[in-house]
Enzyme design. Structure first.
Site, PDB file in Angstrom:
ATOM      1  N   GLY A   1     -34.082  29.435 -10.009  1.00 51.65           N
ATOM      2  CA  GLY A   1     -33.673  28.071 -10.286  1.00 51.65           C
ATOM      3  C   GLY A   1     -34.038  27.126  -9.157  1.00 51.65           C
ATOM      4  O   GLY A   1     -34.964  27.365  -8.381  1.00 51.65           O
ATOM      5  N   ILE A   2     -33.269  26.040  -9.038  1.00 52.15           N
ATOM      6  CA  ILE A   2     -33.552  24.979  -8.088  1.00 52.15           C
ATOM      7  C   ILE A   2     -32.652  25.115  -6.862  1.00 52.15           C
ATOM      8  O   ILE A   2     -31.475  25.437  -6.985  1.00 52.15           O
ATOM      9  CB  ILE A   2     -33.315  23.604  -8.749  1.00 52.15           C
ATOM     10  CG1 ILE A   2     -34.284  23.415  -9.932  1.00 52.15           C
ATOM     11  CG2 ILE A   2     -33.488  22.463  -7.756  1.00 52.15           C
ATOM     12  CD1 ILE A   2     -33.983  22.204 -10.770  1.00 52.15           C
ATOM     13  N   GLY A   3     -33.207  24.871  -5.666  1.00 49.45           N
ATOM     14  CA  GLY A   3     -32.360  24.765  -4.490  1.00 49.45           C
ATOM     15  C   GLY A   3     -32.670  25.760  -3.393  1.00 49.45           C
ATOM     16  O   GLY A   3     -33.671  26.474  -3.411  1.00 49.45           O
ATOM     17  N   ALA A   4     -31.755  25.808  -2.422  1.00 51.43           N
ATOM     18  CA  ALA A   4     -31.968  26.600  -1.214  1.00 51.43           C
ATOM     19  C   ALA A   4     -31.819  28.098  -1.453  1.00 51.43           C
ATOM     20  O   ALA A   4     -32.508  28.900  -0.808  1.00 51.43           O
ATOM     21  CB  ALA A   4     -31.006  26.142  -0.121  1.00 51.43           C
ATOM     22  N   ILE A   5     -30.919  28.504  -2.352  1.00 49.65           N
ATOM     23  CA  ILE A   5     -30.701  29.940  -2.571  1.00 49.65           C
ATOM     24  C   ILE A   5     -31.953  30.627  -3.107  1.00 49.65           C
ATOM     25  O   ILE A   5     -32.340  31.694  -2.594  1.00 49.65           O
ATOM     26  CB  ILE A   5     -29.476  30.179  -3.473  1.00 49.65           C
ATOM     27  CG1 ILE A   5     -28.193  29.788  -2.727  1.00 49.65           C
ATOM     28  CG2 ILE A   5     -29.404  31.638  -3.914  1.00 49.65           C
ATOM     29  CD1 ILE A   5     -26.930  29.900  -3.549  1.00 49.65           C
TER      30      ILE A   5
ATOM     31  N   GLY B   1     -31.609  25.884 -18.355  1.00 52.70           N
ATOM     32  CA  GLY B   1     -32.138  27.158 -18.834  1.00 52.70           C
ATOM     33  C   GLY B   1     -31.316  28.360 -18.428  1.00 52.70           C
ATOM     34  O   GLY B   1     -31.770  29.500 -18.583  1.00 52.70           O
TER      35      GLY B   1
ATOM     36  N   GLU C   1     -38.798  28.733 -15.476  1.00 52.10           N
ATOM     37  CA  GLU C   1     -38.926  27.363 -15.968  1.00 52.10           C
ATOM     38  C   GLU C   1     -39.516  26.463 -14.892  1.00 52.10           C
ATOM     39  O   GLU C   1     -40.167  25.481 -15.190  1.00 52.10           O
ATOM     40  CB  GLU C   1     -37.586  26.819 -16.459  1.00 52.10           C
ATOM     41  CG  GLU C   1     -36.495  26.758 -15.412  1.00 52.10           C
ATOM     42  CD  GLU C   1     -35.140  26.446 -16.024  1.00 52.10           C
ATOM     43  OE1 GLU C   1     -34.967  26.655 -17.236  1.00 52.10           O
ATOM     44  OE2 GLU C   1     -34.255  25.989 -15.287  1.00 52.10           O
TER      45      GLU C   1
ATOM     46  N   ILE D   1     -21.016  26.360 -10.647  1.00 45.96           N
ATOM     47  CA  ILE D   1     -20.039  25.492  -9.995  1.00 45.96           C
ATOM     48  C   ILE D   1     -18.736  26.249  -9.804  1.00 45.96           C
ATOM     49  O   ILE D   1     -18.107  26.187  -8.747  1.00 45.96           O
ATOM     50  CB  ILE D   1     -19.827  24.212 -10.822  1.00 45.96           C
ATOM     51  CG1 ILE D   1     -21.103  23.355 -10.806  1.00 45.96           C
ATOM     52  CG2 ILE D   1     -18.642  23.402 -10.299  1.00 45.96           C
ATOM     53  CD1 ILE D   1     -21.064  22.155 -11.716  1.00 45.96           C
TER      54      ILE D   1
END
Length: 434
Positions: free
Chosen positions: A213-217, A334, A236, A311
């Site tokens: 997915g999106i982000g730092a992780i 997604g 995606e 979240i």
């Protein structure tokens, strides 16, 4: 080839947009800024009312959502970006709950109308076709159904192979603009995110097929995989963090069963380096979301490792990923597509990865979800959950055992309170779980 599109100015192109129409905007780094600006200028003249703008993530703060355009433009997002969050939460914009893989069908079926598509494309290639470049996602469905297609042709847009290659005769108006594409620069992972990345990376074997997915992780996970072999990518989106693994030969797609040897994605969020990497790169296939996010297609590759965020997650495994209580924050996106697809994959490992606490010190593992919170991934679909304190597998586990497992990866300062809540929920028998 059929008719050629008319080359016009941005103002001339948007002059064809009338009140009451629905307009699709290209997303991520492909937002046609010059058309958005021209449309806002037209809106200020008082000649437009009730124009609906539909899009996924559009990056920067949008002028069309400003108070001056109330009654003129209304935004309806398929996924809420940080630039539209406040507008949605105060009711000035809205959100359409939908899984990403269903979104193209939503448009093609006419359930969600599309009168005008405003997109951004590459210059024509050798065969006279243009490319949607870094953002195919649901744009192809909009182009196919729109009565009017307006495209910004931009020399900075890479030409990518796959579903985004379209004939010029699908476009009505071409507007020339070579402004730099929007870029996304993700912060370096912090200590907690690096720990989560290490825990997730332990579940990635040689030959795994990745969705990130999106982000730092996700970047933290990728940084731990340099010693793996024959990794594939079916996702995606991807960003800069993937490139070192491609350059090192770690990502080569050699063990994929479909799209072998190819990196498959629907859109990109990253820097100019990523855009240059995908330009005319035969290893990359940009496909629409109906393809990349189809759970049954995802499952055809073995060892799919899907890593998504949350979240909140309650003690039974319900995952909230789209809202803060009743306040919408992002969207379904997604997540469920890939969680389900990975769970059906041979040797697949769907992972929900998150810090144990918020930046304000509030536990993200909770007795019950906040009132009004949306369940994006139901407890019946959850498998692995990772925090900086470890990874647990909830699949096939009864409720009390799930609660016990989740408490072991909660922040130590929050575990006693969670144990008390579990005891109140399940009774004295909960104490006997080891």
């Amino acid at each position: 080839m059929g008719r050629e599109p008319s080359v016009v100015s941005a103002a001339e192109a948007v002059a064809a947009i009338e009140s009451g129409t629905s307009v699709y905007l290209g997303s991520s780094g492909s937002v046609p800024r010059i058309l958005v600006e021209a449309l806002c200028a037209r809106g200020r003249k008082g000649v437009l009312r009730d124009v609906t703008l539909r899009h996924i993530h559009t990056g920067r703060t949008e002028d069309y959502a400003a108070p001056e355009f109330e009654g003129v433009f209304r935004s309806e997002s398929f996924f809420i970006g940080d630039n539209m969050r406040r507008q949605v939460q105060r009711g000035a914009a809205d959100y359409i709950p939908i899984s990403l893989h269903d979104t193209p069908q939503l448009i093609r079926s006419g359930v969600v109308g599309c009168d005008v598509a405003m997109i951004q494309v590459s210059p024509p290639g050798r065969r006279g076709r243009v490319s949607l470049g870094i953002s195919v996602d649901v744009g192809l469905a909009a182009i196919e159904t729109a009565k009017l297609v307006i495209a910004v042709v931009n020399r900075n847009m890479p030409y990518t192979y796959g579903d985004g290659e379209i004939d010029l005769d699908r476009i009505d108006y071409l507007v020339e603009d070579d402004s730099p594409l929007d870029e996304t620069h993700f912060p370096l992972p912090n200590e907690i995110e690096r720990a989560i990345g290490r825990n997730c990376a332990e579940l990635v074997e040689d030959g795994s097929c990745l969705q990130l997915g999106i982000g730092a992780i996700p970047n933290a996970v990728l940084s731990q995989l340099s010693d793996r072999k024959d990794l594939g990518v079916h996702t995606e989106m991807f960003a800069d963090g993937l490139l070192p693994l491609v350059e090192a030969g770690v990502v080569n797609g050699a063990r994929k069963r479909i799209d072998r040897g190819k990196i498959v994605a629907s859109f990109l969020m990253g820097s100019r380096r990523v855009y240059d990497f995908v330009n005319r790169n035969p290893m990359v296939r940009m496909r629409e979301a109906a393809y990349t996010n189809d759970p049954y297609r995802i499952a055809r590759n073995p060892k799919v490792v899907a890593i998504n965020s949350a979240i909140q997650i309650d003690l039974t495994g319900q995952v909230c990923a789209d809202s803060l209580g009743m306040r919408m924050y992002s969207g379904v996106g997604g997540q469920l597509d890939f969680i389900y697809g990975a769970s059906r994959s041979e040797g697949g490992r769907p992972i929900i990865a998150m810090p144990s606490r918020t930046t304000k010190g509030v536990s993200k593992i909770v007795p019950v979800l906040d009132s009004g919170a949306g369940v994006v991934t139901p407890r019946s679909r959850v498998h692995y959950v990772a925090t900086e304190y470890g990874v647990v597998d909830l699949y096939g586990k009864p409720l009390q055992q799930r609660a016990r497992l989740l408490i072991t990866i909660a922040h130590p300062d929050c575990r006693e309170e969670l144990e008390r809540a579990a005891f109140e929920r399940f009774g004295r028998h909960f104490l006997h779980w080891k």
